[in-house]
Design a protein around this motif. Sequence first.
Motif, short mmCIF file in Angstrom:
data_model
loop_
_atom_site.label_atom_id
_atom_site.label_comp_id
_atom_site.label_asym_id
_atom_site.label_seq_id
_atom_site.Cartn_x
_atom_site.Cartn_y
_atom_site.Cartn_z
N THR A 102 2.18 -9.39 -8.53
CA THR A 102 2.20 -7.93 -8.43
C THR A 102 2.03 -7.30 -9.80
O THR A 102 2.73 -7.64 -10.74
N SER A 114 -1.89 -8.06 -6.25
CA SER A 114 -1.89 -6.72 -5.69
C SER A 114 -1.42 -5.73 -6.74
O SER A 114 -0.68 -6.09 -7.66
N GLU A 149 2.28 -3.82 -11.58
CA GLU A 149 2.73 -2.42 -11.46
C GLU A 149 1.93 -1.58 -12.45
O GLU A 149 2.07 -1.75 -13.67
N SER A 174 10.28 -11.01 -2.83
CA SER A 174 9.10 -10.15 -2.83
C SER A 174 9.33 -8.90 -3.65
O SER A 174 8.48 -8.02 -3.71
N GLN A 232 5.83 -10.92 0.20
CA GLN A 232 4.75 -10.55 -0.73
C GLN A 232 4.40 -11.81 -1.51
O GLN A 232 4.93 -12.04 -2.58
N LEU A 244 9.73 -6.74 -6.93
CA LEU A 244 9.29 -6.77 -8.33
C LEU A 244 10.43 -6.47 -9.31
O LEU A 244 10.56 -7.12 -10.34
N SER A 304 0.64 -2.31 -7.71
CA SER A 304 1.79 -1.60 -7.17
C SER A 304 1.97 -0.28 -7.90
O SER A 304 1.90 -0.21 -9.12
#
Lengths: 621, 231
Positions: free
Chosen positions: A262, A310, A264, A52, A258, A54, A312
């Motif tokens: 993701t 999601s 960022e 999970s 997660q 990154l 981040s």
Amino acid sequence: MRRLALSDEVLMTVEKPARYIGNEINSVMKDKEKIDIRFAMCFPDVYEISMSHLGLQIIYDMLNTRDDIWCERVFSPWTDLDGVMRRDQIPLFALESQDPIKEFDFLGITIQYEMCYTNILQILDLSQIPLHAKDRGENDPLVIGGGPCTYNPEPLADFFDLFYIGEGETQMLPLMDAYKANKARGGSREDFLVMAANIPGIYVPRFYEVSYKEDGTLASFVPTREDIPAKIQKQVQMDVTNTYYPMKPIVPFIKVTQDRVTLEIQRGCIRGCRFCQAGMLYRPTRERDVNELKRWAKSMLESTGQEEISLSSLSSSDYSQLGELLTYLIEEFQDKKVNISLPSLRIDAFSLDIMSKVQDIKKSSLTFAPEAGSQRLRDVINKGLTEEVILEGAGTAFEGGWSKVKLYFMLGLPTETEEDQKGIAHLAEAIAERYYEIPKEQRNGKCQITVSTSFFVPKPFTPFQWATMFPKEEYLSRAKTVKNEIRSQLNQKSIKYNWHEADVTVLEGILARGDRRLCAVIEDVYKKGAIFDAWNEYFHPDEWQKSFAACSVDPDFYIMRERSTEELLPWDFIDMGVTKQFLIREWETARKEVVTPNCREKCSGCGAAKFKGGVCVEGKN
Amino acid sequence: MKVRIKFAKTGAMKFIGHLDVMRYFQKAIRRAGLDAAYSEGYSPHMIMSFAAPLGVGLTSQGEYFDLVLNSATTSEDMIQRLNGAMAEGIQVLSLVQVEDGKASKAMSLVAAADYFVTFREGKEPCADWESRIADYYAQERIPIVKKTKRSEMEVDIKPMIQEMRIYNHGVFLRLATGSANNLKPELVMEGFGTFVGQSLEPFAVQTERLETYAEQEGSLIPLADLGEIIG
């Protein structure tokens, strides 16, 4: 077809065998005969947590862009397999090739939290690599640490050949090149370490000597050789748009913590909360280009087939293009049944509108992190959120149909009084009262307010790095004060209160601001059987107490005193960009209960401007 | 429209459990760009139904699930796209269109499955085990003690074994499978161990499912044969 490192019998007896077989979509296979450097990237916790993360995927992707490097993964075997591997002397292996880690050139370990320190020894031990860097030979892998805990690497100094201080994008590949060059000319391990120590951001603990004063504080911290720099420059990737980012993240077979793609969106935070280490470490704030982020989102969703994305970052609401990005994600992907998982946003009309588009209002909750119960203490910690803003945001949301609120606080902050603690209960009560102002027929039943407190742990490179901590009993009594105050209020039935265990807090505090003398304690407690300290069911504080005693180390030295700003701190050899003078100034300003404006309002001269980018140059070009 | 997808699960993929295989296919279908239909609501999901869950540790040449699509290209094209999105050890073997509706759901159709069971080296219960298989199957009743949480119960599994014979130094089994009657191959082999007086060691056998069947007018038909290739 690959031969698995573990037999069918072993895989069939352990929980979740999929943790150990690799073969996931987008995991990288290469021909090891055509590779110059084999790198094992490790997260010292169980697969579901590790996958999970990154940062690990960024490094994995970056190293694997090179044809001469094969980066593979290795994680902590869960306790069931740990037992089998010790019993049968099975060497720890990488997920991709299933080859033993001891055959690799590098073992890179990301160190995300203090409670994983014993797991680092587990990884070394199961890999059959000597625990102490000084005992390793020419054929052992070079063990390199990175991640937030390496901003004070000293409690782990004995176990690592080198540490990478800062963001991996800048010097990892130059470090690999140095390794190849050294190998090509027949240089030794020692030769390489000297070369590495001269690459910006690389810290080789064996080349530094520490001496202590009679009172136990540091007397000196100096290189043992002339060709080794005295200060280590933290690494920062200034251009966060034109850089490495995994367009094909690995897709685990089992459900991980997660379980999504993701994105960022930025690094750093403009806010300057005085308790927050990340907020200081990742200065200056750097935004990624919104158009590039849109392309990345599309590309990652297509290559993984993930159903959720999601965002981040720290303080996502401060990302200047957030509206444009979220609108794009919703318009582009909602029809394709992609769930947009929102970061915690400042509650206002904009975020409520976005939330209503992607969540079920009845089920979703509003999140506020006031961190402290009173305005006085919020000023001390420089948390700009006011009661007025919270009540206004909550009020708008309640009128829009929301009825669930989550509130996050810390206990044990510098200067905190009983009034501040009770303030947590009072704020929750005020929110509940605001909810019940709505006429009965218009509201959605009862409101549910969840108050969570954690205990504050002072971290290196924050204005609170000099602060004292408290005994375990004191933390618990503060939680009790909050609990009793909540229970004495009118709307107590609408408020749920959760607090953390205090044992973990105390140990985390010791390790966070520890020095090299803690290496012996970590080793001792590991040898007594400690692993997975981050997991409640495996954390045994009594064993740690025994190991402190066995090693004649006084744990209170590290937590039960306020440090003088004159004291040489174990992490002072790192040049963070953010200066010590700034941190001292903030420590003093905090105690005057005065707030410091955020980076966009007014530059406070923290020192991060030396990196010449991000928010420090915004609007100045 | 509803399609039925047949796939093989081999190698390391045998350690991926049934629920994770479902999750795996949901993502694979998206990567392959198939136009899957979704349920309504805040957490929409693909409308898919697996025929008969396969235990962890078993491989298979005949796994099935049904999937509802909004639109389709050809079977050949969709198979190719799916296989372009597979991990090593999972291969899509066929894709056919089947009747819509609950009655034709893969799961409720399953009646039997074929298995091929081999003993791992050194884990055979006795030297002459190959010749004893016929004796075991020839019994009038094959009583097995089934353990549940509360009690132990004796069951006769003979009626649920439709075929049992030696094949290529292993055992071929055709067993009742599905919601009405369900017999696991491990249970048959455990019973065999008891029959020859030597209970099997743990993990003594390796089992592969070969095919999954529906029953139609008294005969067994592979699930894929109930559909039409999309040309």
